[in-house]
Enzyme design. Structure first.
Site, PDB file in Angstrom:
ATOM      1  N   THR A 111      -1.083  -9.876  -3.736  1.00 26.62           N
ATOM      2  CA  THR A 111       0.175  -9.353  -3.210  1.00 26.62           C
ATOM      3  C   THR A 111       1.356  -9.823  -4.041  1.00 26.62           C
ATOM      4  O   THR A 111       1.320 -10.911  -4.643  1.00 26.62           O
ATOM      5  CB  THR A 111       0.368  -9.817  -1.748  1.00 26.62           C
ATOM      6  OG1 THR A 111       1.692  -9.505  -1.300  1.00 26.62           O
ATOM      7  CG2 THR A 111       0.170 -11.321  -1.618  1.00 26.62           C
ATOM      8  N   ASP A 112       2.424  -9.022  -4.039  1.00 27.40           N
ATOM      9  CA  ASP A 112       3.661  -9.433  -4.710  1.00 27.40           C
ATOM     10  C   ASP A 112       4.301 -10.641  -4.037  1.00 27.40           C
ATOM     11  O   ASP A 112       5.146 -11.324  -4.627  1.00 27.40           O
ATOM     12  CB  ASP A 112       4.668  -8.282  -4.773  1.00 27.40           C
ATOM     13  CG  ASP A 112       5.051  -7.691  -3.414  1.00 27.40           C
ATOM     14  OD1 ASP A 112       4.536  -8.147  -2.368  1.00 27.40           O
ATOM     15  OD2 ASP A 112       5.863  -6.743  -3.403  1.00 27.40           O
ATOM     16  N   GLU A 113       3.895 -10.940  -2.812  1.00 24.50           N
ATOM     17  CA  GLU A 113       4.524 -12.035  -2.072  1.00 24.50           C
ATOM     18  C   GLU A 113       4.244 -13.410  -2.675  1.00 24.50           C
ATOM     19  O   GLU A 113       4.944 -14.375  -2.365  1.00 24.50           O
ATOM     20  CB  GLU A 113       4.105 -11.994  -0.603  1.00 24.50           C
ATOM     21  CG  GLU A 113       4.548 -10.721   0.097  1.00 24.50           C
ATOM     22  CD  GLU A 113       4.334 -10.754   1.596  1.00 24.50           C
ATOM     23  OE1 GLU A 113       4.570 -11.813   2.201  1.00 24.50           O
ATOM     24  OE2 GLU A 113       3.934  -9.714   2.157  1.00 24.50           O
ATOM     25  N   TYR A 136       0.815 -17.245   4.639  1.00 23.86           N
ATOM     26  CA  TYR A 136       0.041 -16.108   4.110  1.00 23.86           C
ATOM     27  C   TYR A 136       0.120 -16.050   2.597  1.00 23.86           C
ATOM     28  O   TYR A 136      -0.907 -16.044   1.899  1.00 23.86           O
ATOM     29  CB  TYR A 136       0.541 -14.800   4.707  1.00 23.86           C
ATOM     30  CG  TYR A 136       0.161 -13.590   3.884  1.00 23.86           C
ATOM     31  CD1 TYR A 136      -1.176 -13.301   3.616  1.00 23.86           C
ATOM     32  CD2 TYR A 136       1.138 -12.742   3.348  1.00 23.86           C
ATOM     33  CE1 TYR A 136      -1.531 -12.206   2.834  1.00 23.86           C
ATOM     34  CE2 TYR A 136       0.793 -11.651   2.570  1.00 23.86           C
ATOM     35  CZ  TYR A 136      -0.541 -11.385   2.322  1.00 23.86           C
ATOM     36  OH  TYR A 136      -0.887 -10.307   1.546  1.00 23.86           O
ATOM     37  N   LYS A 140      -2.826 -16.647  -0.306  1.00 21.83           N
ATOM     38  CA  LYS A 140      -3.186 -15.653  -1.319  1.00 21.83           C
ATOM     39  C   LYS A 140      -3.010 -16.222  -2.723  1.00 21.83           C
ATOM     40  O   LYS A 140      -3.836 -15.967  -3.610  1.00 21.83           O
ATOM     41  CB  LYS A 140      -2.344 -14.395  -1.152  1.00 21.83           C
ATOM     42  CG  LYS A 140      -2.688 -13.571   0.070  1.00 21.83           C
ATOM     43  CD  LYS A 140      -4.130 -13.086   0.079  1.00 21.83           C
ATOM     44  CE  LYS A 140      -4.408 -12.063  -1.000  1.00 21.83           C
ATOM     45  NZ  LYS A 140      -5.812 -11.543  -0.922  1.00 21.83           N
TER      46      LYS A 140
END
Length: 325
Positions: A111-113, A136, A140
């Site tokens: 994810t870009d997060e 989260y 990741k």
């Protein structure tokens, strides 16, 4: 093997690979977001936890593993981070060990997060430092680092994709687009965090899956590929589009207390994946409107989810106090 194949993006990828003529087996834990209704009836689907090696080994020999299996929702990670670490870090490690023994290609869906907040005027590049803000995104990032370590230390043929905010049919209705669309259809409040001016890059699930397939087939070991539509919008703009498309009352929008650690902006530099020949095909407004239409036309898919005890308990825990203020 497609892990997490009964979830949102995973199930769309399953259908894409079947259409391409590939043999597919799904491994899914079938937690709250894993839905058998997302999958075609003929698919070979096994129940199992990627953090348990015996569950992974039940699949047998495969040529490739694409790992969608993850705990993914930031709000839930704030309420209970332990399961996120178990699935997203330990589960990824277990899958990498299996890939090494099978000499299988491995693609990690991230994810870009993991890059954290991005200042205006900048887009995250694949070699930028990881600065996750939530349990989260931290989990990741941990999984991503396990992948890159496995390439270097064990020679696993693995790549990582980091996608931006993905939307489309069959998305579990805790995320902003399906939540707001279904709430608006029911005349329920739309709990918009803070001022609603958080910026996200909106990527249609079909475009996301096309990029993942390309990386699976053509990506290089040890490489990370950012996948984004480069179409950044504020959450308040998305909310207004939902209201306009459904003809819903603007008074349904309720600005509520922001969540802890909420990142203001994500943005991806996507030159590398575009260099493989990928580009998004869904324009923002067209894609969002067609997705809203899907939820309007498929109440039989989402109404049982939103009526379930698990969803009601989560929703009340997350929003009841915020909406009462």
């Amino acid at each position: 093997m497609i892990t997490g194949g009964a979830g949102f993006i995973g199930s769309h990828f399953v259908k894409r690979m079947l259409a391409a003529g590939d043999d597919v087996v799904v491994l899914d834990k079938f937690t709250y977001a894993g839905n058998p209704a997302n999958l075609p009836g003929e698919i070979d689907c096994r129940r199992g936890d990627i953090a348990q090696r015996e569950a992974v080994d039940q699949i047998g020999s495969v040529d490739a593993i694409v790992n969608f299996a993850a705990e993914t929702h930031v709000d839930r990670s704030i309420l209970g981070p332990e399961e996120f670490v178990r699935t997203d870090v330990l589960g990824t490690l277990v899958l990498l060990q299996a890939a090494e023994e099978l000499s299988a290609r491995f693609v990690q869906i991230s994810t870009d997060e993991v890059y954290g907040d991005v200042e205006p005027g900048w887009s995250s590049r694949e070699d930028d430092p990881l600065r996750p803000s939530s349990p989260y995104s931290a989990s990741k990032a941990g999984g991503d680092l396990q992948v890159l370590a496995a390439v270097r230390t064990y020679g696993v043929n693995a790549s990582v994709t980091r996608g931006s905010n993905t939307y489309g049919p069959n998305q579990f209705p805790e995320k902003i687009l399906p939540l707001f669309a279904t709430n608006a259809l029911d005349g329920a409040p739309l709990p918009l965090y803070g001022d609603g001016r958080q910026v996200r890059d909106w990527l249609h699930v079909d475009d996301h899956c096309a990029a993942i397939e390309l990386v699976l087939r053509q990506g290089e070991a040890g490489e990370v590929y950012n996948v984004g539509a480069n179409d950044e919008r504020e959450n308040v703009e998305l909310t207004q589009l939902i209201l306009d498309h459904l003809g819903a009352d603007p008074a349904l929008v309720r600005h509520v207390e922001d969540r802890a650690g909420h990142d203001r902006r994500y943005s991806l530099e996507t030159t590398k994946v575009r260099g493989l020949g990928w580009q998004p095909r869904h324009a923002f407004e067209e894609g969002i409107r067609s997705t809203i239409d899907w939820y309007r036309d498929n109440r039989d898919w989402w109404e049982p989810i939103k009526r379930s005890d698990d969803f009601r308990a989560y929703y009340d825990k997350q929003y009841a106090a915020r909406l009462s203020r």
